[in-house]
Scaffold this active site. Structure first.
Site, PDB file in Angstrom:
ATOM      1  CB  CYS A 269      -0.972  -0.034   1.170  1.00 25.14           C
ATOM      2  SG  CYS A 269      -2.069  -1.458   1.098  1.00 25.14           S
ATOM      3  CG  PHE A 314      -2.742   9.210  -3.041  1.00 23.12           C
ATOM      4  CD1 PHE A 314      -2.484  10.417  -3.670  1.00 23.12           C
ATOM      5  CD2 PHE A 314      -3.437   9.238  -1.834  1.00 23.12           C
ATOM      6  CE1 PHE A 314      -2.904  11.617  -3.122  1.00 23.12           C
ATOM      7  CE2 PHE A 314      -3.861  10.429  -1.271  1.00 23.12           C
ATOM      8  CZ  PHE A 314      -3.596  11.625  -1.923  1.00 23.12           C
ATOM      9  CG  HIS A 359      -4.539  -4.149   3.012  1.00 23.38           C
ATOM     10  ND1 HIS A 359      -3.984  -3.718   4.195  1.00 23.38           N
ATOM     11  CD2 HIS A 359      -4.971  -3.023   2.375  1.00 23.38           C
ATOM     12  CE1 HIS A 359      -4.077  -2.394   4.282  1.00 23.38           C
ATOM     13  NE2 HIS A 359      -4.676  -1.961   3.196  1.00 23.38           N
ATOM     14  CD  GLU A 361      -3.472  -6.889   5.759  1.00 25.80           C
ATOM     15  OE1 GLU A 361      -4.530  -6.236   5.737  1.00 25.80           O
ATOM     16  OE2 GLU A 361      -2.538  -6.685   4.947  1.00 25.80           O
TER      17      GLU A 361
END
Length: 385
Positions: A269, A314, A359, A361
């Protein structure tokens, strides 16, 4: 174990009027949900049908008012195990139909009660589909939610919204990151040591590394290259986080020193955007961003398509059709979003470094991208060999 008794959210009993005001003047009337008062932030929408607790406690949502596109939210209440950080970070919360009863064997309280406890102002009972369509057409923008004594004429409330800061140019990661280094020990035999720079890290991320025998030293956002070197890491990790990557000059400079030493690097990210800047690419603000747990991404190194969890407004501006020459050797776009061709990952070909814009995770979200932690382990194994 005896399940806790279902609880009735406070907002269903009181029906306090609330008003949502966008910076372009459009308004939505509903009822207060959570705390009463006023709040300001960037209006964004999340397409996840579940995982609201992980979303609310994700530091990347700092200073954002999150609109949930799923119509009913709060069914499973709030528990003490699924928080991704020490607090709720969203600036405000917008739902269409709050669950009347929170019912789950792990639930300790209702979602509404959790919002009240932490002072999060929200609104319910509005047409979130219409609001989402508006944001898709006009783009993410500033917004205010007002209820109770903070209600006033819409024109006055709009003036308050227009005085609120914009997300572009916002330097926020230090506001959500740890101020002291802490260690997450490896689960089982320790195989590697990783220095993880906290830009807004979620709790599940170091846990995923610990599951793979990694001892994770979580450092503050302002950590220096010397601070990282003091850990004697086998690898370096830059986390997710809020704000505009164009403001992260310190982190970009630190990462360039890491890359120059050829220390294995993995970023997600915000960390992906910082790697992009360190390689010489630009970043830009998306019209309305990617937020949810159902985004299709292709790993161009394997051709595999993954369903992934996102939270970013972004993105990195890098060429999709060729390998680029950078100060650290060749680099290429490794992952791309199949909805809009946004860059979702970078890979260095002459330096042990890679990153993704989403992500892995999976808290909350699908587990398609869990292999990226194994790829990081392989990178450290290769460098050690």
């Amino acid at each position: 174990m005896t399940a806790p008794a279902p609880t009735t959210p406070r907002s269903w009993r009181e029906r306090v009027p609330a008003l949502l005001v966008l910076e372009d003047g459009r308004t939505f009337r509903g009822q207060a949900y959570g705390a009463h008062g006023e709040t300001f932030g960037e209006a964004v929408f999340n397409t996840g049908m579940s995982g609201y607790q992980e979303t609310l406690t994700d530091p990347s949502y700092h200073r954002q008012v999150v609109v949930m596109t799923a119509p009913q939210i709060g069914n499973t209440g709030w528990n003490d195990e699924d928080d991704e950080s020490k607090q709720i970070w969203v600036a405000g919360y917008v739902v269409r139909d709050p669950a009347r009863v929170a019912s789950n064997w792990r639930s300790n309280r209702s979602l509404d009660e959790a919002l009240v406890d932490q002072g999060i102002v929200g609104i319910s009972g509005i047409d979130t589909r219409a609001l989402t369509r508006h944001l898709r057409e006009r783009g993410a923008m500033r917004v205010g939610i007002f209820s109770g004594e903070r209600l006033a004429e819409p024109a006055e409330l709009l003036e308050r919204v227009l005085r609120a800061p914009e997300m572009k140019g916002a330097d926020l990661c230090a506001e959500v990151a740890t101020t002291e280094t802490y260690v997450v020990p490896a689960i089982g035999a320790k195989k590697f040591t990783v220095a993880a720079v906290d830009l807004g890290i979620k709790g599940m991320t170091p846990h995923r590394m610990a599951e793979r025998g990694i001892e994770v030293h979580v450092l503050p956002a302002n950590a220096t290259a010397e601070d990282i070197a003091a850990v004697q890491p086998d690898g370096v990790f830059f986390s997710n986080g809020p704000g505009d990557p164009a403001t992260a000059d310190h982190q970009v400079a630190v990462l360039r020193e890491v890359l120059a030493k050829k220390t294995p690097f993995f970023g997600i990210c915000f960390g992906n955007q910082i790697l992009g800047r360190a390689l010489g690419f630009g970043t830009y603000k998306l019209k309305y961003g990617h937020r949810g747990i159902n985004q299709p991404v292709q790993d161009r190194t394997t051709g595999k398509v993954e369903v992934t969890a996102h939270n970013h407004g972004f993105a990195v501006e890098a060429p999709l059709d060729r390998v680029s020459d950078t100060p650290f050797g060749r680099a290429e776009v490794s992952h791309v979003c199949l909805n809009d061709d946004v860059v979702e990952g970078l890979q260095c070909l002459d330096t042990p470094a890679f990153s993704v814009q989403y992500h892995p995770e999976a808290a909350a979200g699908p587990h398609d991208a869990a292999y990226l932690f194994d790829r990081f382990v392989s990178l450290m194994e290769g460098q050690r060999a």
